[in-house]
Design a protein around this motif. Structure first.
Motif, PDB file in Angstrom:
ATOM      1  N   VAL A   1     -52.642  -7.077  -4.771  1.00  0.00           N
ATOM      2  CA  VAL A   1     -52.398  -7.261  -6.486  1.00  0.00           C
ATOM      3  C   VAL A   1     -51.430  -5.769  -6.760  1.00  0.00           C
ATOM      4  O   VAL A   1     -50.637  -5.837  -7.594  1.00  0.00           O
ATOM      5  N   GLY A   2     -52.039  -4.630  -6.326  1.00  0.00           N
ATOM      6  CA  GLY A   2     -51.258  -3.374  -6.748  1.00  0.00           C
ATOM      7  C   GLY A   2     -49.549  -3.561  -6.288  1.00  0.00           C
ATOM      8  O   GLY A   2     -48.987  -3.204  -7.129  1.00  0.00           O
ATOM      9  N   ALA A   3     -49.495  -3.981  -5.117  1.00  0.00           N
ATOM     10  CA  ALA A   3     -47.808  -4.063  -4.875  1.00  0.00           C
ATOM     11  C   ALA A   3     -47.114  -5.084  -5.814  1.00  0.00           C
ATOM     12  O   ALA A   3     -46.084  -4.900  -6.057  1.00  0.00           O
ATOM     13  N   VAL A   4     -47.816  -6.140  -6.087  1.00  0.00           N
ATOM     14  CA  VAL A   4     -47.279  -6.938  -7.298  1.00  0.00           C
ATOM     15  C   VAL A   4     -47.129  -6.259  -8.476  1.00  0.00           C
ATOM     16  O   VAL A   4     -45.799  -6.407  -9.017  1.00  0.00           O
ATOM     17  N   LYS A   5     -48.030  -5.515  -8.953  1.00  0.00           N
ATOM     18  CA  LYS A   5     -47.857  -4.779 -10.168  1.00  0.00           C
ATOM     19  C   LYS A   5     -46.818  -3.694  -9.977  1.00  0.00           C
ATOM     20  O   LYS A   5     -46.204  -3.745 -11.257  1.00  0.00           O
ATOM     21  N   SER A   6     -46.626  -3.409  -8.705  1.00  0.00           N
ATOM     22  CA  SER A   6     -45.410  -2.252  -8.872  1.00  0.00           C
ATOM     23  C   SER A   6     -44.096  -2.792  -8.449  1.00  0.00           C
ATOM     24  O   SER A   6     -43.038  -1.967  -8.413  1.00  0.00           O
ATOM     25  N   GLN A   7     -44.206  -3.998  -8.142  1.00  0.00           N
ATOM     26  CA  GLN A   7     -42.734  -4.654  -7.815  1.00  0.00           C
ATOM     27  C   GLN A   7     -41.989  -4.698  -9.073  1.00  0.00           C
ATOM     28  O   GLN A   7     -42.159  -5.000 -10.142  1.00  0.00           O
TER      29      GLN A   7
END
Length: 324
Positions: free
Chosen positions: A95-101
């Protein structure tokens, strides 16, 4: 269908529900005992020890073929798109990776998804999740790779299971207005001109996840609430390949369960059990050969009449008794 709200007190099982366990339950003819053993492993292990048996594992040839197919398709995809390998990472990291994408399209390989569906602990790793971001707008597609030549209902249910968990994870992370789709990449599937896969109508299968898992009277709820040793089952062709196959055969023979009766259907078995006829021996004792035809056994006239009047037995009772 609106998702069922999470209950205040979540239910507990020994093992979380996964997409594979749910799909196997459906593939085994919705066998309540199979699902019970999948969620409460200790019960199956206790019976295995009693009979000196071991669970039958999935054929390594089948699992190996599926893994190779998945890896080949992901390798092809990585040649022209951004693929992030998330094996070994947590749901929070995904989820963190999606938020920073940033803006654009990213494919996440083997992301972990964790959450509750209708109060039941659920988890799993989706094969691939495609995320497209345009400002605050997020579109996600859950993709499941299958080496089979075509799709099946079970495959789509797995995708819907992951989609439900993904939607919950995105909502909990503060995403709003996102869209989740589902796709099955079978052997003959091809990507669209936009670089994704052809999706299917996810709503129908999300409704099925609701009935199977989330609803108060769901299949999972019935299996989990069944008392030890009382989960319903019936031996049939769909038992082939089940890890508990040998266990159920041994247990059935020991108890002289009605599943010993050839060609008995699940509905007929439930009808007999509802009338107190729970073993093949008890069924055989209901009738006997008379003057050229089957007739009620002496002393069992009233019971035979009552049982034969119940749907779906009716005229089938003499045939079933002969097979018992």
């Amino acid at each position: 269908m609106a998702p069922t709200p999470e209950p205040l007190s979540p239910f507990d099982t020994e093992r979380p529900l996964t997409a594979q366990r749910l799909a196997q339950y459906v593939a085994r003819g919705r066998c309540e005992r199979h699902l019970r053993f999948a969620l409460f492993k200790s019960e199956a292990q206790a019976l295995m020890r009693r009979y000196g048996l071991e669970a039958e594992p999935l054929s390594p040839l089948l699992s190996g073929a599926g893994q190779r197919f998945e890896e080949e398709r992901v390798a092809e995809l990585a040649e022209g798109a951004e693929v992030r390998d998330l094996r070994g990472q947590t749901c929070g990291q995904f989820v963190g990776a999606v938020k920073s994408q940033g803006a654009g399209r990213v494919f996440y390989y083997q992301p972990t998804l964790v959450g509750r569906i209708g109060g039941w602990a659920c988890e799993g790793r989706a094969d691939l999740i495609e995320v497209v971001r345009e400002g605050a707008r997020v579109e996600a597609t859950v993709v499941d790779f299958k080496a089979s030549a075509r799709e099946s209902v079970g495959f789509r249910l797995q995708v819907a299971f992951y989609a439900r968990l993904l939607a919950g994870a995105l909502a909990a992370a503060g995403f709003e207005g996102f869209e989740v789709r589902g796709a099955v990449a079978a052997r003959d599937s091809r990507q669209t001109s936009e670089g994704g896969w052809e999706t299917f109508d996810l709503a129908l299968y999300l409704d099925e996840i609701e009935a199977l898992v989330a609803a108060p009277d769901s299949d999972v709820a019935r299996a989990a609430r069944a008392a030890r040793g009382t989960a319903r089952y019936h031996l049939r062709a769909s038992c082939d390949g089940c890890p508990y196959n040998a266990l159920c055969f041994a247990d059935t023979a020991e108890r002289e369960d009605l599943s010993l009766v050839p060609l008995l259907t699940p509905s007929e078995k439930r009808a007999l059990e509802a009338e107190g006829v729970t073993t093949a021996r008890a069924l055989a004792a209901l009738m006997r050969y008379g003057a050229g035809a089957m007739e009620a056994a002496p002393g069992a006239e009233e019971e035979a009449r009552r049982v034969s009047a119940r749907w779906p037995l009716a005229g089938r009772l003499p045939t079933l008794v002969q097979r018992a």
